[in-house]
Design an enzyme around this catalytic site. Structure first.
Site: not given
Ligand SMILES: Cc1ncc(COP(=O)(O)O)c(C=O)c1O
Length: 823
Positions: A141, A434-436
């Protein structure tokens, strides 16, 4: 005779012995772990992609350095300031060396982390309406956020899938192994008129990670050359191929074990965070930028550190000339910068190539073992992400293993269940997306509409909705660092096998809850006639309650004054023992005759008395406790300041005065959030009443004793019924008989069972000598035999049955007989 663990290690060493263990370093892996990471004893730490760990030697040399040298603000001209500047200069050189970059070509700009470095690129990049910000779908992100700057300047944003053949390492230099597949262009229609670059040049930016932090896939660094020198071919002649392309490598993850070689892959920008490389310090990262590219960046802000001269009351400013001097605003974090030299020294003694081979060997072993795991019916247990086919499974992958687990019938185990059980077994993992979001959607097969409907259903980052509409919303990630060992990897795979693989004798996660009881018989009480043993009321949510021999129900069928009050912090957060363990020291008592709620805290001299009627609150407010909205009444300042002293932080006492219907902020209410959505409740979590059986608690205690004797070295933990914060305790039946109750009558009052109460780490907290103690028990033992459909249940939730119309004036009395109907 060898045990199976020795055999497993021998087999591992036969395959990976050349790569594992730092044989030529001053300390091999076992010596390193024994001397430098003593704090890892009893812990399997597998979240190195989140943050890796610092060694003891590293910290000792940091302290020695800081204690023996006089470092001062490098903007001064004293000799100690010059000393600081020298150390910072050394650190910049070391960072460049790490990436094999020459100082003629590259500069190091220190930032507070990789994210700050990415933001700096976004805000200073020479965007125009002709520009394009292109990025691989698999991106953090913090990279995606750059598109806000591009779109605001009228530029296009374009996600691409990067397809690379498995053996790209052998095809380096040809570029033939890489193809880009474009998604829809994004553009903000109202921003189309942004100014052109005065030189008429168009600058574009392409960003990709050297290693995907979701899947561990390593990206082919030939992408740099392909985009910079052959964008026409790479983008198949599209309008985006015009102009000058800059390339950014996000090395925040990959940089820890395989730093990109900038002498070969001349990217314009590389971003890193140092805690991901050697654990300490946090709050420091860097942007490594090509000097030529830095000249094109546009810096708006000036500050101490970046200004050569300015006039306070005139629009005059002269900036400094050096790349770092333009971009490092304020005083750099010079003590942290001095500290990174000690981190690099540790890595240099091991060598990066040995670290890469060591960590890859562990991840490959885990991937192979997980992919081979099968249930007794022959179905695969594990779906691994980041590998397209078994042939290319282990090629081009970093030390991350990302996966989800299935039951024998193909349904998914929720990743939260895996995380919860792992944590009980001392294994630290990361779960979720995982912020992805791009990698998550790609590997989990989530369409735009899946993502939006999950969001509509209330799913946000870091919550507990791990499976929605039959699909996982995230994954489990195990990641390895330079100090990880074979034992970490084997403990982890053995845990997965023991907890999730169904064998002929055992089906994990679908055990019949009652199991075989091992509780001793309770003397003197006929098993056929369970009775109500105690009634407890908890007036203030998360504070201590009190027991009574009789208590009335309200006209809506709940225990009078139970969870009628709560504490809210000044930021609006509802306080619970999970966050404020001190709440367990606040005792409460209600005297119905006097009409007073008495509250005591060891932190307050005075006992607080709140009159139930005449001390009525001074105002009204509303609070949302998902999924319900409550009308509340607030008290005068004196009461709030008493509670603020009691919990050691500013807070206000709120009293429930009504519910605003069953307002749900999401349209498709997620039913497991609150089992009882139909009943009027106070500030309880899931249902009006929680019932626990004394026999079940006895059985649990017998299991805890037997576990300590037979398996574990740990201290013996025994729990009382109060550990579960029940309203009602029953005794005299069989252990776990309550699991089978559909409805019950206590005296003359009817209740409906809403099923088992899902347990979390809260039951592992105990309070001894005024202190909160945390352990894995009793949840770890409950997980062995009370786990079903992703939950570990103990006790049952009840709702008053108002269909009989008999609730007014009802009282419950200790000793009353329980008559249950079976489900
Ligand atoms: C690939 C990747 N990029 C960027 C970041 C952001 O790094 P930081 O939070 O240290 O700024 C992370 C952190 O997890 C990451 O893994």
């Amino acid at each position: 005779m060898k045990n199976s663990e020795d055999e497993q290690k021998e087999e591992f060493l036969r395959e990976f012995g050349d790569d594992y263990g730092y044989k030529s370093a001053p300390k091999n892996i076992d010596q390193l772990r024994a001397t430098e990471f003593k704090r890892l004893a009893g812990v399997v730490y597998l979240d190195h992609a989140g943050a890796t760990l610092y060694s003891e030697a590293q910290l000792e040399s940091v302290f020695k350095d800081l204690n023996s040298n006089l470092y001062a603000n490098p903007h001064s001209q004293s000799s100690c300031s010059l000393n600081t500047s020298d150390r910072v200069g050394e650190a910049r050189t070391q960072v460049l060396d790490y990436f094999n970059a020459s100082s003629r070509e590259y500069s190091v700009i220190f930032t507070s982390g990789a994210t700050a470095a990415l933001k700096l690129v976004g805000e200073s990049f020479p965007w125009s309406s002709q520009s394009c910000f292109m990025y691989s779908m698999e991106n953090h992100n913090s990279v995606l956020g750059i598109r806000e700057y591009a779109l605001n300047q009228g530029a296009a944003a374009l996600a691409v899938d990067v397809e690379q053949t498995a053996d790209y390492r052998n095809s380096r230099g040809t570029n033939s192994a890489i193809r880009l597949f474009r998604h829809h262009e994004l553009r903000r229609s109202d921003r189309g008129l942004s100014k052109e670059d005065p030189t008429g040049n168009v600058y574009n930016l392409f960003a990709f990670p050297s290693e995907c932090n979701f899947s561990g896939t390593r990206f082919n660094l030939d992408l740099v050359k392909l985009i910079k020198e052959d964008s026409h071919n790479a983008l198949e002649g599209s309008t985006y191929s015009r102009g000058c392309w800059m390339v950014l490598i996000d090395a925040a993850k990959g940089g820890a074990t395989e730093p990109p070689d900038l002498s070969k892959h001349k990217a314009d920008f590389v971003v890193i965070s140092f805690y991901k490389i050697f654990g300490y310090p946090t709050g420091l990262g860097a942007l490594i930028v090509r000097n030529e590219t830095a000249k094109l960046l546009k810096k708006t802000y000036f500050s101490g550190g970046t200004v050569a001269a300015s006039v306070a009351d005139s629009d005059f400013v002269k900036r400094r000339a050096g790349v770092e001097e333009i971009f490092e605003d304020g005083t750099i974090s010079y003590l942290s910068i001095a500290s990174i030299l000690h981190g690099f020294r540790i890595l240099n003694t091991l060598t990066m190539s040995a670290i890469s081979r060591h960590t890859t060997s562990l991840a490959t072993f885990v991937r192979k073992t997980l992919s081979a795991m099968k249930h007794e019916n022959g179905t695969h247990v594990c779906t691994l992400y980041g590998a397209n086919s078994s042939k290319v499974l282990f090629e081009g992958m970093g030390p991350i293993v990302s996966f989800n687990l299935r039951r024998p019938d193909g349904s998914w185990f929720g990743y939260r269940e895996v995380e919860k059980l792992a944590s009980l077994a001392g294994i630290q993992l990361r779960t979720g997306c995982f912020c992805n979001p791009g990698a998550c959607a790609k590997y989990l097969g989530l369409s735009h509409s899946d993502l939006l409907s999950n969001f509509e259903a209330g799913h946000v980052c870091w919550d507990d909705h791990d499976v929605l509409c039959g699909k996982p919303t995230g994954a489990v990630r195990a990641s390895f660092g330079y100090m990880s060992t074979f034992e970490d990897a084997s403990n982890f795979v053995n845990f997965i096998k023991a907890s999730f693989v169904s064998l002929p004798s055992r089906t994990p996660g679908v055990n019949t809850l009652r199991g075989t009881t091992i509780s001793p018989a309770i003397e003197g009480i006929g098993r056929a006639n369970p009775r109500l043993k105690s009634i407890s009321i908890y007036p203030i949510k998360s504070c201590l309650g009190f027991s009574v021999s009789s208590w009335p129900l309200t006209t809506t069928g709940r225990l009078l004054h139970d969870r009628e009050w709560l504490l809210r912090s000044t930021s609006g957060e509802i306080l619970t023992q999970k966050k404020v363990p001190d709440m367990c020291h606040i005792t409460t008592l209600i005297d119905l005759d006097l009409g007073i709620l008495f509250v005591e805290s060891p932190r307050c001299k005075e006992k607080l008395q709140i009159k139930l009627k005449s001390d009525f609150p001074v105002g009204k407010d509303e609070v949302n406790i998902h999924p319900q909205r409550y009308e509340v009444e607030v008290y005068h300042d004196e009461i709030d300041s008493w509670f603020s002293d009691a919990v050691g932080r500013p807070c206000t006492l709120l009293r429930c005065s009504g519910q605003q219907g069953y307002a749900c902020s999401n349209r498709n209410r997620i039913s497991r959030l609150c089992k009882d959505l139909e009943t009027k409740m106070n500030f309880v979590n899931e249902a009006q009443f929680l019932l626990v059986s004394e026999e079940s608690v006895n059985d649990l205690n017998a299991r805890l004793r037997s576990n300590v004797q037979h398996h574990f070295d740990g201290e013996l933990i025994q729990v009382s019924t109060s550990r579960f914060r029940p309203n009602l305790v029953v005794c005299g039946g069989e252990a776990y008989a309550e699991d089978g109750w559909r409805s019950l009558r206590i005296g003359k009052t009817e209740f409906i069972s809403l099923g088992g109460c899902n347990r979390c780490q809260m039951i592992n907290l105990s309070f001894q000598g005024g202190k909160v103690q945390r352990s894995n028990e009793p949840l770890a033992t409950l997980a062995e035999y009370r786990r079903t459909k992703g939950k570990i249940t103990f006790g049952i939730l009840l709702r008053h049955d108002d269909s009989t119309g008999k609730h007014s004036d009802a009282w419950l009395h200790v000793g009353e007989e329980i008559r249950a109907s079976l489900a």
